[in-house]
Write a protein that holds these residues in place. Structure first.
Motif, PDB file in Angstrom:
ATOM      1  N   LYS A  33     -16.573   9.298   5.334  1.00  0.00           N
ATOM      2  CA  LYS A  33     -17.197  10.199   4.341  1.00  0.00           C
ATOM      3  C   LYS A  33     -17.338   9.490   2.997  1.00  0.00           C
ATOM      4  O   LYS A  33     -18.348   9.613   2.313  1.00  0.00           O
ATOM      5  CB  LYS A  33     -16.330  11.452   4.162  1.00  0.00           C
ATOM      6  N   TYR A  34     -16.286   8.736   2.655  1.00  0.00           N
ATOM      7  CA  TYR A  34     -16.296   8.031   1.378  1.00  0.00           C
ATOM      8  C   TYR A  34     -17.382   6.957   1.371  1.00  0.00           C
ATOM      9  O   TYR A  34     -18.146   6.824   0.401  1.00  0.00           O
ATOM     10  CB  TYR A  34     -14.915   7.415   1.128  1.00  0.00           C
ATOM     11  N   PHE A  38      -6.901   7.446   2.127  1.00  0.00           N
ATOM     12  CA  PHE A  38      -6.391   6.166   2.611  1.00  0.00           C
ATOM     13  C   PHE A  38      -5.032   6.303   3.297  1.00  0.00           C
ATOM     14  O   PHE A  38      -4.324   5.329   3.481  1.00  0.00           O
ATOM     15  CB  PHE A  38      -6.329   5.168   1.441  1.00  0.00           C
ATOM     16  N   ILE A  89      -9.462   2.236  -6.078  1.00  0.00           N
ATOM     17  CA  ILE A  89      -8.957   2.710  -4.773  1.00  0.00           C
ATOM     18  C   ILE A  89      -7.800   1.842  -4.285  1.00  0.00           C
ATOM     19  O   ILE A  89      -6.895   2.326  -3.612  1.00  0.00           O
ATOM     20  CB  ILE A  89     -10.070   2.854  -3.696  1.00  0.00           C
ATOM     21  N   ILE A 126     -14.406   0.211   4.762  1.00  0.00           N
ATOM     22  CA  ILE A 126     -15.350   1.018   3.968  1.00  0.00           C
ATOM     23  C   ILE A 126     -16.660   0.255   3.764  1.00  0.00           C
ATOM     24  O   ILE A 126     -17.746   0.807   3.925  1.00  0.00           O
ATOM     25  CB  ILE A 126     -14.717   1.409   2.606  1.00  0.00           C
ATOM     26  N   GLN A 167      -8.610  -1.359   4.662  1.00  0.00           N
ATOM     27  CA  GLN A 167      -9.383  -0.131   4.431  1.00  0.00           C
ATOM     28  C   GLN A 167     -10.628  -0.406   3.587  1.00  0.00           C
ATOM     29  O   GLN A 167     -11.689   0.133   3.859  1.00  0.00           O
ATOM     30  CB  GLN A 167      -8.492   0.930   3.779  1.00  0.00           C
ATOM     31  N   ASN A 215       0.830  -1.217   0.000  1.00  0.00           N
ATOM     32  CA  ASN A 215       0.000   0.000   0.000  1.00  0.00           C
ATOM     33  C   ASN A 215       0.862   1.263   0.000  1.00  0.00           C
ATOM     34  O   ASN A 215       0.552   2.242  -0.671  1.00  0.00           O
ATOM     35  CB  ASN A 215      -0.947   0.000   1.189  1.00  0.00           C
ATOM     36  N   GLU A 229     -12.219  10.302   6.910  1.00  0.00           N
ATOM     37  CA  GLU A 229     -12.257  10.370   5.445  1.00  0.00           C
ATOM     38  C   GLU A 229     -12.898   9.115   4.855  1.00  0.00           C
ATOM     39  O   GLU A 229     -13.684   9.193   3.915  1.00  0.00           O
ATOM     40  CB  GLU A 229     -10.825  10.535   4.895  1.00  0.00           C
ATOM     41  N   ILE A 276      -4.711   3.063  -6.058  1.00  0.00           N
ATOM     42  CA  ILE A 276      -4.140   4.337  -5.581  1.00  0.00           C
ATOM     43  C   ILE A 276      -3.763   4.267  -4.103  1.00  0.00           C
ATOM     44  O   ILE A 276      -3.492   5.282  -3.479  1.00  0.00           O
ATOM     45  CB  ILE A 276      -5.094   5.526  -5.844  1.00  0.00           C
ATOM     46  N   GLY A 277      -3.770   3.056  -3.547  1.00  0.00           N
ATOM     47  CA  GLY A 277      -3.169   2.908  -2.222  1.00  0.00           C
ATOM     48  C   GLY A 277      -4.065   2.443  -1.098  1.00  0.00           C
ATOM     49  O   GLY A 277      -3.619   2.379   0.045  1.00  0.00           O
ATOM     50  N   ALA A 278      -5.343   2.102  -1.369  1.00  0.00           N
ATOM     51  CA  ALA A 278      -6.183   1.613  -0.279  1.00  0.00           C
ATOM     52  C   ALA A 278      -5.791   0.173   0.050  1.00  0.00           C
ATOM     53  O   ALA A 278      -5.596  -0.639  -0.854  1.00  0.00           O
ATOM     54  CB  ALA A 278      -7.655   1.664  -0.683  1.00  0.00           C
ATOM     55  N   SER A 279      -5.649  -0.112   1.332  1.00  0.00           N
ATOM     56  CA  SER A 279      -5.286  -1.470   1.739  1.00  0.00           C
ATOM     57  C   SER A 279      -6.534  -2.348   1.808  1.00  0.00           C
ATOM     58  O   SER A 279      -7.660  -1.836   1.804  1.00  0.00           O
ATOM     59  CB  SER A 279      -4.603  -1.441   3.105  1.00  0.00           C
ATOM     60  N   ASN A 325     -20.704   8.473   1.045  1.00  0.00           N
ATOM     61  CA  ASN A 325     -20.915   8.838  -0.354  1.00  0.00           C
ATOM     62  C   ASN A 325     -21.406   7.633  -1.165  1.00  0.00           C
ATOM     63  O   ASN A 325     -22.326   7.737  -1.969  1.00  0.00           O
ATOM     64  CB  ASN A 325     -19.581   9.372  -0.923  1.00  0.00           C
ATOM     65  N   ARG A 349       2.221   1.737  -3.443  1.00  0.00           N
ATOM     66  CA  ARG A 349       1.246   2.295  -4.400  1.00  0.00           C
ATOM     67  C   ARG A 349       0.901   3.748  -4.077  1.00  0.00           C
ATOM     68  O   ARG A 349       0.398   4.474  -4.921  1.00  0.00           O
ATOM     69  CB  ARG A 349      -0.028   1.438  -4.409  1.00  0.00           C
ATOM     70  N   ARG A 350       1.150   4.146  -2.818  1.00  0.00           N
ATOM     71  CA  ARG A 350       0.824   5.532  -2.457  1.00  0.00           C
ATOM     72  C   ARG A 350       1.984   6.484  -2.786  1.00  0.00           C
ATOM     73  O   ARG A 350       1.784   7.549  -3.328  1.00  0.00           O
ATOM     74  CB  ARG A 350       0.553   5.629  -0.950  1.00  0.00           C
TER      75      ARG A 350
END
Lengths: 220, 429
Positions: free
Chosen positions: B6-7, A110, B328, B341, B337, A78, B3, B331-334, B10, A81-82
């Motif tokens: 919030k996601y 994240f 997601i 969510i 996470q 992670n 965050e 772009i880095g969500a584990s 949404n 990727r970040r």
């Protein structure tokens, strides 16, 4: 020392019933820091597989990938990727219900640590990709070129050192595609970010300083 | 975490209609549970308070048949009960009970059914056609409350209940001394119109007190009741009536600590039907426990169905959001996470159902409360001014339970979402 070293990279997919497909069959290349390089190849040459591996989405490979001498398998996936790579896709992959601003800031959701300068970074990127007047718009209200600009800004929000762009102009007309390539070039120049541009289009590949050509899972 | 919340919010708000429909199951479960928490506890305490005021632990009600009335509640017939032969409560039996060790007194009660009852000067009859009789004074707790100067009923005196006062739109003070006219009718349960003389009977009573009894709205003394019963039934004498029909019930007062022994003797040795305050309290317990259990059962079934609904919705969401999960993750969500969510999403659906259920329950409670209070008052529960009691603490427990149901239902879909391969997810169409 090379910034990115790819050594004997292989990726074999098990297709069931003992059938195996070798998508990558020993790819080797080195990239210097700050290079803007294209990876060219026809469909099925292994471009996307290479990009998925470099983007930290596929860890089932053999061989070695070193970034600044460190094996990428030693990173937390992670984190990798970040902060190490940012990926730009052909289909933009924006979240339809989020605004331009929210899409760019999505990776921040994240992160455990909060960067105090994130607002400043957002302003800078929105300005750079030229979407100041579109920041509250939803993806459906954007043109293809604008959507790809948002995707580029999103990939850059965490200031990664490498940008992987998978056919970023594939869904755009040639004029808009050229504008996107110029934007990537500007990022490469201003931000000193290393860029790997994957494309099947040799004309687009000419835009970059160097090229890696893949044929049947091998670089030639 | 904020965050991610919030996601997730949404994501839930993107599918408003589905969220509402999914949360309906939770809403129904919450409504049923709310009725238990906000109404049932008070119903039980109200019933107990009312019954323990009227029935003391040392008292027993004896009947010759397997049905006894307790302010409107009648025992259902049982196979056990059927084993007993109906008996006539004669003076002999009354004497036998009086002689049991531990018995202080035995008061006979009589019931006359089928009389149309009018207040002097009013041509509308009271809805009930029953007149009860007893020689107990107006201050006896059976009457709960007494208004009047004359506690002992003389012949052709009558006590009326508060309901009678309210029915004839008068006051305790004004009704005192007025006459009640009782006319025999052909529609009574005990009498048919076969004899014309029977229809034309009419009796007159003087109101000397107002008591707090609901269904048994008119009370005269036993002597007058027997006069009327003999007259209406064509019996030779009061003795003839008692030996042929018998008393309706016997009200037995026992010494403290002897009640159970007396009850067993009447039940087993005299083979009569007997009801003690324990039986009545047990009845209330059974009644409220039964109601609570059925509400819990329906609530649990609703919660289960709701959980399946949430699981279904969340799995559908995974299919719809597969690409988004891929994005997601890219772009880095584990995995954790993504799991969180999805759990937040299902918890939100649960919470939404909970809030919806509580709000509707609150509204229904506000609308229904006066009607329930009124209905209970008609059954003699005059001290209840509010039936439902909305408690914030309980509301909070219900809301938290709804979230918990949501989370539990969301575990499997969330794990499924978290395990998605980002490469495959991005390719998903």
């Amino acid at each position: 020392m090379a910034y990115i070293e790819v050594k004997n990279l292989k990726r074999v997919y098990e297709m069931g019933k003992g059938l195996q497909v070798g998508a990558l069959q020993g790819v080797n290349f080195n990239i210097k820091e700050g290079d803007f390089i294209s990876v060219v190849g026809t469909s099925g040459s292994g471009k996307s597989t290479l990009l998925n591996i470099l983007g930290g989405l596929d860890w089932g490979y053999t061989g070695k990938i070193l970034i600044e001498g460190k094996d990428i398998k030693k990173y937390d996936p992670n984190y990798y990727r970040r902060y190490i790579v940012g990926t730009v896709f052909q289909q933009f992959y924006l979240i339809p219900s989020l605004s331009v601003e929210e899409n760019i800031l999505l990776p921040i959701k994240f992160q455990k640590r909060k960067d105090r300068d994130i607002e400043e970074r957002l302003e800078y990127l929105i300005d750079m990709v030229g979407l100041n007047d579109r920041r509250k718009h939803l993806p459906k209200e954007l043109s293809g070129g604008q959507a790809q600009r948002v995707a580029i800004a999103r990939a850059m929000i965490d200031s990664p050192r490498i940008i992987l762009a998978d056919e970023p102009t594939g869904n755009l007309d040639s004029k808009t595609g050229m504008a996107i390539l110029k934007l990537l070039e500007e990022l490469n120049r201003v931000e000193k970010v290393t860029i790997l541009l994957v494309t099947h289009d040799k004309e687009i590949a000419k835009f970059t300083k160097e090229r890696i050509t893949l044929v049947d899972g091998r670089n030639v | 975490m904020v965050e991610m919340f919030k996601y997730a919010l949404n994501l839930v708000l993107r599918r408003k209609l589905r969220t509402v429909l999914t949360s309906l199951g939770i809403m129904i479960a919450v409504m049923l549970m709310s009725f238990i928490l906000f109404g049932m506890t008070d119903l039980k305490s109200a019933l107990l308070s009312e019954l323990t005021t009227r029935f003391k632990p040392q008292e027993l009600y004896v009947s010759g048949q397997d049905s006894m009335s307790f302010g409107g509640m009648v025992n259902a017939p049982t196979k056990e009960g059927n084993k007993k032969e109906p008996k006539i409560l004669t003076d002999d039996l009354k004497k036998q009970i009086e002689d049991i060790d531990g018995v202080i007194s035995v008061e006979p009660l009589l019931i006359i059914n089928g009389l149309e009852l009018y207040l002097e000067g009013d041509d509308v009859p009271y809805p009930s056609k029953i007149v009860a009789s007893s020689d107990l004074p107006g201050s006896n707790h059976m009457y709960k409350d007494f208004y009047g100067e004359k506690e002992i009923l003389d012949d052709y005196d009558i006590f009326v209940s508060k309901f009678v006062v309210s029915f004839f739109e008068t006051t305790n003070k004004d009704i005192m001394g007025k006459k009640i006219l009782a006319k025999s009718t052909s529609s009574g349960m005990f009498f048919s119109s076969s004899s014309k003389s029977m229809i034309d009977k009419q009796y007159e009573f003087t109101i000397v007190g107002v008591v707090d009894t609901a269904n048994d709205a008119f009370w005269i003394n036993n002597n007058t009741a027997l006069d009327i019963l003999v007259d209406l039934g064509g019996y030779d004498s009061k003795q003839d009536y008692i030996s042929t029909i018998g008393y309706s019930q016997l009200y037995v007062n026992t010494k403290e600590g002897m009640t159970k022994k007396v009850e067993n003797y009447i039940d087993n040795d005299l083979d009569l039907f007997v009801i003690s305050s324990d039986t009545i309290l047990g009845f209330v317990d059974t009644l409220t426990a039964g109601l609570t259990l059925s509400l819990i059962l329906f609530g649990s079934i609703s919660a289960l169905v709701a959980s399946i609904g949430i699981i279904n919705t969340m799995i559908m969401s995974i299919y719809e959001q597969t690409k988004e999960i891929g994005i997601i993750k890219a772009i880095g969500a584990s995995n954790t996470q993504v799991l969180i969510i999805f759990l937040i999403q299902s918890a939100l659906i649960g919470l939404f159902g909970g809030i919806l259920g509580l709000s509707i329950t609150f509204l229904i409670m506000k609308i229904l409360d006066p009607f329930i209070v009124d209905a209970l008052a008609k059954q003699g529960f005059l001290d209840i001014s509010q039936f439902f009691h909305f408690q914030l603490g309980n509301a909070l427990i219900i809301a938290l339970s709804s979230i918990l149901v949501g989370i539990l239902a969301g575990i499997y879909p969330s794990m499924k979402a978290a395990k998605l391969d980002p490469v495959k997810a991005l390719r998903y169409e």
